[in-house]
Motif scaffolding. Structure first.
Motif, PDB file in Angstrom:
ATOM      1  N   PRO A   1       0.802  -1.234   0.000  1.00  0.00           N
ATOM      2  CA  PRO A   1       0.000   0.000   0.000  1.00  0.00           C
ATOM      3  C   PRO A   1       0.834   1.282   0.000  1.00  0.00           C
ATOM      4  O   PRO A   1       0.486   2.249  -0.692  1.00  0.00           O
ATOM      5  N   GLU A   2       1.933   1.320   0.762  1.00  0.00           N
ATOM      6  CA  GLU A   2       2.743   2.536   0.831  1.00  0.00           C
ATOM      7  C   GLU A   2       3.392   2.845  -0.516  1.00  0.00           C
ATOM      8  O   GLU A   2       3.467   4.001  -0.936  1.00  0.00           O
ATOM      9  N   VAL A   3       3.859   1.797  -1.183  1.00  0.00           N
ATOM     10  CA  VAL A   3       4.490   1.989  -2.494  1.00  0.00           C
ATOM     11  C   VAL A   3       3.433   2.375  -3.517  1.00  0.00           C
ATOM     12  O   VAL A   3       3.665   3.231  -4.380  1.00  0.00           O
ATOM     13  N   ARG A   4       2.268   1.760  -3.418  1.00  0.00           N
ATOM     14  CA  ARG A   4       1.167   2.094  -4.334  1.00  0.00           C
ATOM     15  C   ARG A   4       0.751   3.555  -4.150  1.00  0.00           C
ATOM     16  O   ARG A   4       0.523   4.278  -5.132  1.00  0.00           O
ATOM     17  N   SER A   5       0.684   4.011  -2.905  1.00  0.00           N
ATOM     18  CA  SER A   5       0.326   5.396  -2.642  1.00  0.00           C
ATOM     19  C   SER A   5       1.354   6.343  -3.242  1.00  0.00           C
ATOM     20  O   SER A   5       0.994   7.377  -3.831  1.00  0.00           O
ATOM     21  N   TRP A   6       2.626   6.006  -3.097  1.00  0.00           N
ATOM     22  CA  TRP A   6       3.691   6.831  -3.694  1.00  0.00           C
ATOM     23  C   TRP A   6       3.556   6.877  -5.213  1.00  0.00           C
ATOM     24  O   TRP A   6       3.643   7.941  -5.828  1.00  0.00           O
ATOM     25  N   ALA A   7       3.346   5.719  -5.824  1.00  0.00           N
ATOM     26  CA  ALA A   7       3.256   5.642  -7.282  1.00  0.00           C
ATOM     27  C   ALA A   7       2.039   6.409  -7.797  1.00  0.00           C
ATOM     28  O   ALA A   7       2.116   7.099  -8.825  1.00  0.00           O
ATOM     29  N   ASP A   8       0.904   6.304  -7.092  1.00  0.00           N
ATOM     30  CA  ASP A   8      -0.291   7.051  -7.494  1.00  0.00           C
ATOM     31  C   ASP A   8      -0.028   8.553  -7.439  1.00  0.00           C
ATOM     32  O   ASP A   8      -0.427   9.306  -8.343  1.00  0.00           O
ATOM     33  N   GLY A   9       0.635   8.994  -6.366  1.00  0.00           N
ATOM     34  CA  GLY A   9       0.938  10.410  -6.238  1.00  0.00           C
ATOM     35  C   GLY A   9       1.869  10.897  -7.327  1.00  0.00           C
ATOM     36  O   GLY A   9       1.693  11.997  -7.876  1.00  0.00           O
ATOM     37  N   LEU A  10       2.869  10.076  -7.657  1.00  0.00           N
ATOM     38  CA  LEU A  10       3.819  10.416  -8.720  1.00  0.00           C
ATOM     39  C   LEU A  10       3.093  10.528 -10.063  1.00  0.00           C
ATOM     40  O   LEU A  10       3.289  11.494 -10.816  1.00  0.00           O
ATOM     41  N   PHE A  11       2.260   9.531 -10.338  1.00  0.00           N
ATOM     42  CA  PHE A  11       1.510   9.537 -11.590  1.00  0.00           C
ATOM     43  C   PHE A  11       0.632  10.780 -11.694  1.00  0.00           C
ATOM     44  O   PHE A  11       0.625  11.474 -12.723  1.00  0.00           O
ATOM     45  N   GLU A  12      -0.101  11.052 -10.642  1.00  0.00           N
ATOM     46  CA  GLU A  12      -1.052  12.174 -10.682  1.00  0.00           C
ATOM     47  C   GLU A  12      -0.348  13.518 -10.847  1.00  0.00           C
ATOM     48  O   GLU A  12      -0.879  14.431 -11.498  1.00  0.00           O
ATOM     49  N   ARG A  13       0.845  13.659 -10.276  1.00  0.00           N
ATOM     50  CA  ARG A  13       1.573  14.918 -10.410  1.00  0.00           C
ATOM     51  C   ARG A  13       1.919  15.182 -11.868  1.00  0.00           C
ATOM     52  O   ARG A  13       1.721  16.288 -12.382  1.00  0.00           O
ATOM     53  N   TYR A  14       2.441  14.168 -12.551  1.00  0.00           N
ATOM     54  CA  TYR A  14       2.789  14.345 -13.963  1.00  0.00           C
ATOM     55  C   TYR A  14       1.543  14.398 -14.839  1.00  0.00           C
ATOM     56  O   TYR A  14       1.495  15.137 -15.832  1.00  0.00           O
ATOM     57  N   TRP A  15       0.529  13.617 -14.490  1.00  0.00           N
ATOM     58  CA  TRP A  15      -0.721  13.593 -15.257  1.00  0.00           C
ATOM     59  C   TRP A  15      -1.389  14.960 -15.263  1.00  0.00           C
ATOM     60  O   TRP A  15      -1.832  15.451 -16.303  1.00  0.00           O
ATOM     61  N   ASP A  16      -1.451  15.584 -14.099  1.00  0.00           N
ATOM     62  CA  ASP A  16      -2.119  16.879 -13.990  1.00  0.00           C
ATOM     63  C   ASP A  16      -1.399  17.969 -14.782  1.00  0.00           C
ATOM     64  O   ASP A  16      -2.033  18.916 -15.271  1.00  0.00           O
ATOM     65  N   ALA A  17      -0.074  17.831 -14.918  1.00  0.00           N
ATOM     66  CA  ALA A  17       0.701  18.860 -15.622  1.00  0.00           C
ATOM     67  C   ALA A  17       0.825  18.575 -17.117  1.00  0.00           C
ATOM     68  O   ALA A  17       1.300  19.423 -17.876  1.00  0.00           O
ATOM     69  N   ALA A  18       0.382  17.394 -17.550  1.00  0.00           N
ATOM     70  CA  ALA A  18       0.546  16.992 -18.951  1.00  0.00           C
ATOM     71  C   ALA A  18      -0.657  17.377 -19.797  1.00  0.00           C
ATOM     72  O   ALA A  18      -1.739  17.694 -19.286  1.00  0.00           O
ATOM     73  N   GLU A  19      -0.452  17.303 -21.108  1.00  0.00           N
ATOM     74  CA  GLU A  19      -1.521  17.616 -22.065  1.00  0.00           C
ATOM     75  C   GLU A  19      -1.984  16.335 -22.764  1.00  0.00           C
ATOM     76  O   GLU A  19      -1.175  15.436 -23.017  1.00  0.00           O
ATOM     77  N   PRO A  20      -3.279  16.229 -23.070  1.00  0.00           N
ATOM     78  CA  PRO A  20      -3.770  15.023 -23.764  1.00  0.00           C
ATOM     79  C   PRO A  20      -3.083  14.859 -25.112  1.00  0.00           C
ATOM     80  O   PRO A  20      -2.852  15.843 -25.840  1.00  0.00           O
ATOM     81  N   LEU A  21      -2.736  13.619 -25.437  1.00  0.00           N
ATOM     82  CA  LEU A  21      -2.160  13.310 -26.737  1.00  0.00           C
ATOM     83  C   LEU A  21      -3.306  12.987 -27.692  1.00  0.00           C
ATOM     84  O   LEU A  21      -4.137  12.137 -27.414  1.00  0.00           O
ATOM     85  N   THR A  22      -3.319  13.644 -28.827  1.00  0.00           N
ATOM     86  CA  THR A  22      -4.378  13.432 -29.811  1.00  0.00           C
ATOM     87  C   THR A  22      -3.837  12.734 -31.054  1.00  0.00           C
ATOM     88  O   THR A  22      -2.634  12.756 -31.303  1.00  0.00           O
ATOM     89  N   ILE A  23      -4.729  12.121 -31.798  1.00  0.00           N
ATOM     90  CA  ILE A  23      -4.340  11.447 -33.041  1.00  0.00           C
ATOM     91  C   ILE A  23      -3.703  12.442 -34.020  1.00  0.00           C
ATOM     92  O   ILE A  23      -2.740  12.113 -34.724  1.00  0.00           O
ATOM     93  N   GLU A  24      -4.192  13.661 -34.039  1.00  0.00           N
ATOM     94  CA  GLU A  24      -3.677  14.669 -34.953  1.00  0.00           C
ATOM     95  C   GLU A  24      -2.194  14.989 -34.692  1.00  0.00           C
ATOM     96  O   GLU A  24      -1.459  15.335 -35.616  1.00  0.00           O
ATOM     97  N   GLN A  25      -1.762  14.826 -33.456  1.00  0.00           N
ATOM     98  CA  GLN A  25      -0.371  15.104 -33.123  1.00  0.00           C
ATOM     99  C   GLN A  25       0.566  14.036 -33.667  1.00  0.00           C
ATOM    100  O   GLN A  25       1.781  14.234 -33.691  1.00  0.00           O
ATOM    101  N   LEU A  26      -0.002  12.904 -34.088  1.00  0.00           N
ATOM    102  CA  LEU A  26       0.820  11.807 -34.608  1.00  0.00           C
ATOM    103  C   LEU A  26       0.796  11.808 -36.145  1.00  0.00           C
ATOM    104  O   LEU A  26       1.316  10.909 -36.762  1.00  0.00           O
TER     105      LEU A  26
END
Length: 262
Positions: free
Chosen positions: A237-262
């Protein structure tokens, strides 16, 4: 301190002492039962029990011995120390490759981790371990500086079949590498059309390659030259909590990838 170290040495010098105290901490037992459980001789076990009684770690009731409160505490504490040292022995070869600057959880939570390293027979073993986890998971989240072909294959197949929900946030370099390959670009475009898949692209560098497959957290470990040296995965659980927090930090700052960008 010296007296505590002396007691640790007293236990550590005899596996029979450790086992006998552990068995008595579980439940009361007779001397005959302890002989059968530990494999120690009657004279050896007799000395062990006398030593334990002198330390008030056990008490006798007729032919039965039981651990006292302090004896149970000592047994549990020594067992935890052994587990930590076992984990240290396992982690020592790979700990230098852990992303120390990103890890905020105590490394004791990796004591039950599975460590996978390349070998001459299975040079791609860390990647295969990741694919096994992806192939069994119903929900997957990835935050990474890379998106390898094998992972893309498994995720595309399972999301298309409706067997998996996927969220991934990758560095721009990782997406650029896929876009440069026509076949992988086509697979990624197909992945983006799946209802259960969402991909975002981060402008800032991502220093880790972490996968959350259901409740299991998987990390790729690379050396300073970028060569894959091992992978480690754990269901804690502690590692999962860390990983979720890490993911969410980058997720919130990132932009959606669209098909048009490819």
């Amino acid at each position: 301190m010296e007296s505590a170290l002396a007691e640790i040495e007293f236990l550590a010098l005899s596996a029979n002492r450790v086992e006998a105290l552990g068995y008595l901490a579980e439940e009361p037992r007779t001397r005959r039962e302890l002989v059968e459980l530990t494999g120690a001789s009657q004279p050896t076990l007799g000395r062990i029990l006398r030593d334990f009684e002198e330390r008030a770690w056990i008490e006798r009731d007729g032919s039965t011995y039981r651990a006292t409160v302090t004896g149970t505490l000592v047994s549990r504490g020594f067992g935890e120390l052994v587990e930590i040292l076992d984990a240290d022995a396992e982690l020592r070869p790979v700990v230098r490759w852990l992303p120390a600057e990103s890890i905020t959880f105590d490394l004791e939570h990796l004591t039950t981790a599975t460590i996978t390293t390349p070998s001459r027979i299975r040079p791609n073993a860390p990647v295969q371990r990741a694919l096994e986890l992806l192939g069994d998971a119903s929900t997957v989240r990835i935050v990474s500086y890379a998106f390898n072909e094998g992972s893309l294959d498994v995720i595309s197949e399972r999301t298309k079949a409706g067997d998996q929900r996927f969220e991934g946030v990758f560095s721009s370099d990782a997406i650029d590498a896929i876009a440069d390959d026509s076949q992988l670009r086509r697979q990624l475009r197909e992945l983006l059309t799946a209802e259960s898949a969402t991909v975002r692209i981060a402008d800032e560098p991502i220093p880790v390659a972490a996968t959350i497959a259901d409740s299991v957290v998987h990390l790729f470990l690379r050396d300073d030259t970028g060569i894959l040296q091992a992978s480690i995965d754990v269901d804690e659980p502690e590692v999962r909590s860390w990983a979720d927090g890490l993911f969410e930090r980058y997720w919130d700052a990132a932009e959606p990838l669209t098909i048009e960008q490819l």
